[in-house]
Write a protein that holds these residues in place. Sequence first.
Motif, PDB file in Angstrom:
ATOM      1  N   ILE A   4      30.093  71.807  41.069  1.00 51.95           N
ATOM      2  CA  ILE A   4      30.053  71.427  42.478  1.00 51.95           C
ATOM      3  C   ILE A   4      30.557  72.549  43.373  1.00 51.95           C
ATOM      4  O   ILE A   4      30.405  72.499  44.590  1.00 51.95           O
ATOM      5  N   ASN A  34      31.485  65.514  38.525  1.00 53.42           N
ATOM      6  CA  ASN A  34      30.415  64.664  39.054  1.00 53.42           C
ATOM      7  C   ASN A  34      30.964  63.303  39.454  1.00 53.42           C
ATOM      8  O   ASN A  34      30.555  62.711  40.460  1.00 53.42           O
ATOM      9  N   ALA A  37      33.082  63.633  42.663  1.00 60.16           N
ATOM     10  CA  ALA A  37      32.191  63.751  43.820  1.00 60.16           C
ATOM     11  C   ALA A  37      31.605  62.381  44.186  1.00 60.16           C
ATOM     12  O   ALA A  37      31.442  62.054  45.366  1.00 60.16           O
ATOM     13  N   LYS A  38      31.313  61.579  43.173  1.00 55.44           N
ATOM     14  CA  LYS A  38      30.789  60.230  43.435  1.00 55.44           C
ATOM     15  C   LYS A  38      31.843  59.375  44.143  1.00 55.44           C
ATOM     16  O   LYS A  38      31.522  58.617  45.071  1.00 55.44           O
ATOM     17  N   ALA A  40      34.183  60.568  46.057  1.00 50.74           N
ATOM     18  CA  ALA A  40      34.253  61.118  47.420  1.00 50.74           C
ATOM     19  C   ALA A  40      33.156  60.535  48.300  1.00 50.74           C
ATOM     20  O   ALA A  40      33.370  60.254  49.486  1.00 50.74           O
ATOM     21  N   ARG A  41      31.972  60.335  47.724  1.00 49.14           N
ATOM     22  CA  ARG A  41      30.861  59.784  48.518  1.00 49.14           C
ATOM     23  C   ARG A  41      31.122  58.348  48.974  1.00 49.14           C
ATOM     24  O   ARG A  41      30.558  57.904  49.978  1.00 49.14           O
ATOM     25  N   ASN A  45      30.394  59.420  55.307  1.00 53.14           N
ATOM     26  CA  ASN A  45      30.087  60.742  55.830  1.00 53.14           C
ATOM     27  C   ASN A  45      31.376  61.419  56.292  1.00 53.14           C
ATOM     28  O   ASN A  45      31.995  60.989  57.261  1.00 53.14           O
ATOM     29  N   GLY A  64      35.848  67.382  45.127  1.00 48.87           N
ATOM     30  CA  GLY A  64      34.752  66.472  45.458  1.00 48.87           C
ATOM     31  C   GLY A  64      34.658  66.226  46.952  1.00 48.87           C
ATOM     32  O   GLY A  64      33.569  66.257  47.535  1.00 48.87           O
ATOM     33  N   GLU A  68      31.602  67.457  49.300  1.00 47.50           N
ATOM     34  CA  GLU A  68      30.821  66.447  50.032  1.00 47.50           C
ATOM     35  C   GLU A  68      30.882  66.649  51.549  1.00 47.50           C
ATOM     36  O   GLU A  68      30.373  65.829  52.301  1.00 47.50           O
TER      37      GLU A  68
END
Length: 280
Positions: A4, A34, A37-38, A40-41, A45, A64, A68
């Motif tokens: 990332i 990964n 990061a998920k 963080a999503r 936004n 993450g 993002e």
Amino acid sequence: MAAIDSLPPLRDVIATHELSAKKALGQNFLLDLNLTAKIARQAGNLAGSDVLEIGPGPGGLTRGLLAEGARRVLSIEKDDRCLPVLDEIAAAYPGRFSYIHGDALQVDPLAHLTPPIRVAANLPYNIGTELLIRWLTPPQWPPFWESLTLMFQREVAERITAKPGTNHYGRLAILAQWRADAKIVMDLPPQAFTPPPKVSSAVVHLTALPEPRYPADLKVLERVTAAAFGQRRKMLRASLKSLSPQIEDILNAVGIPPTERAEQVDIEHFCALARALATA
């Protein structure tokens, strides 16, 4: 696993800096970038927000959040072993990441943050609930944060999001859902962590409401729910009798049967009861 950013994989970071998770600090590290990061999503936004993170450890979620698109991330880290790792992240994301070395229960980070502010954290298990309660009970509402995206033990996550009539419904559910929309957005098995904890985990996302869902004085509401759930197997006419000698009349007046038990009463009726007791 796709990278990332340009920094090393977390397993290499932990090996290089000899970062074994400390039970005394409530640490369980997530090593899959990964996955971080998920998580963080789930915070939404982040491009226009500062993000406050508690307990970054080796920086998996930190990276993450930055990957993002967070405008800026401020982390609070107690463990001085992690500081060289955080320095490396700061160098990789100039101007977008900084940290405070200290105890999250004692540090006030607000002078270092610019609204809008979101909180995202894989919270240390030993302070997670206390931090959440602090964020839900500031002197002024709305609070400094727009949303909280937090990792808890699964059982704590269920207590935050529980509905009336369920075993997990109690004071924490009422406090959280009175002032925020709360939902579980991810589940994580023990194997996702190093070392694996004994229990499953879950990510809870809370969005602050502009004002509480129903009018009530916080301190009166806390007193009512403490008495009600402190003896949750008793009927309310018994568990709340210390609050007023006329408790049965007050319960009837706000539409709660005196023979009801705490876990059957929804937030709207608890708030009505708090208002009635405040003026009794």
